[in-house]
Design an enzyme around this catalytic site. Structure first.
Site, PDB file in Angstrom:
ATOM      1  CE  LYS A   1      -1.910   2.139   3.496  1.00 19.91           C
ATOM      2  NZ  LYS A   1      -2.710   2.529   4.669  1.00 19.91           N
TER       3      LYS A   1
ATOM      4  CG  ASP B   1      -7.504   3.976   2.113  1.00 17.58           C
ATOM      5  OD1 ASP B   1      -8.420   3.490   1.402  1.00 17.58           O
ATOM      6  OD2 ASP B   1      -7.495   5.164   2.488  1.00 17.58           O
TER       7      ASP B   1
END
Length: 253
Positions: free
Chosen positions: A119, A137
């Protein structure tokens, strides 16, 4: 599903033409550090914390030489400051020793850095290097499941399935648009369904407040007429800058 997903993306592009990363940064190193700090806290709190941090440690070499207790104190407002300080020291030392003090522009190199997962790597690649990537997220994962784009729960599997729906050129901006929508309108506990421009396309319409006037009161940040998360937003951002640390948090998402 694919047609509807791509239509939602087009609608979001019209709704948020100014979508952007909501972390303040001036270079890849600042973005990398800010993204690591953003775990388990708001981008707003990170943005309120990093001015003093980057004034003290502007380069990987500076941060690599930091006294742990001094670094911890500077990042304390972001929470989990001991673990985050350890990660920042480790990644700064790795940048200094293995990459000549420069943030690498390859996923394989970034994920080797302490505290850096896919991420974080995708955030840095997409926004500092222009390399397309999906940022999964909590907001992104929640919305793409709510919209029935995927049934997966693991970030890497979500990323893979969403990547298959959209052209690679859309990945980075799609991430921003979905995250913007999740923070402003499509909230976790009480979505503002009655004030949502993509409601006609949403398979989850009705999970939140459908009355237009009541829904309007649920809107956040610029959609609700309040400050955003960045102290230094881009010129085309239609909202207000966030206040500095100690001036109070306008939102808490």
């Amino acid at each position: 599903m694919v047609r509807r997903a791509r239509r939602i993306n087009r609608e979001l592009a019209e709704l948020y033409p100014y979508a952007h990363p909501e972390l303040d940064f001036r270079n890849p190193f600042e973005l990398l550090v800010a993204t690591v700090l953003s775990a388990q806290t708001t981008d707003l709190r990170v943005n309120q914390t990093t001015p003093a941090l980057f004034a003290a440690y502007p380069t990987p070499e500076d941060m690599a030489a930091a006294a742990p207790e001094e670094l911890e104190e500077l990042i304390r407002p972001t929470g989990f400051f001991r673990a985050k300080a350890k990660a920042l020291l480790g990644l700064s030392q790795a940048l200094r020793d293995d990459f000549g003090g420069e943030v690498p522009g390859r996923l394989a190199d970034l994920v080797k850095l302490p505290g850096v997962g896919r991420k974080t790597a995708n955030v840095v690649l997409g926004n500092a290097f222009g390399v397309p990537g999906i940022t999964v997220d909590t907001h992104f994962a929640r919305l793409v499941r709510r919209w029935k784009w995927t049934g997966q729960t693991e970030p890497e599997k979500i990323e893979a399935e969403i990547c298959a729906i959209f052209p690679k050129s859309e990945w980075t901006m799609l991430s921003h648009r979905v995250i913007f929508h999740g923070r402003r309108i499509c909230h976790a506990r009480k979505p503002a369904c009655g004030a949502c421009p993509i409601a006609p396309l949403c398979p989850a319409y009705g999970e939140g407040e459908t009355d237009p006037e009541k829904a309007k009161k649920l809107l956040k940040y610029e959609k609700g007429g309040r400050p955003g998360q960045r102290l230094s937003p881009p010129p085309d951002y239609p909202g207000l800058p966030a206040p500095p640390l100690g001036a109070g948090d306008p939102e808490a998402t």
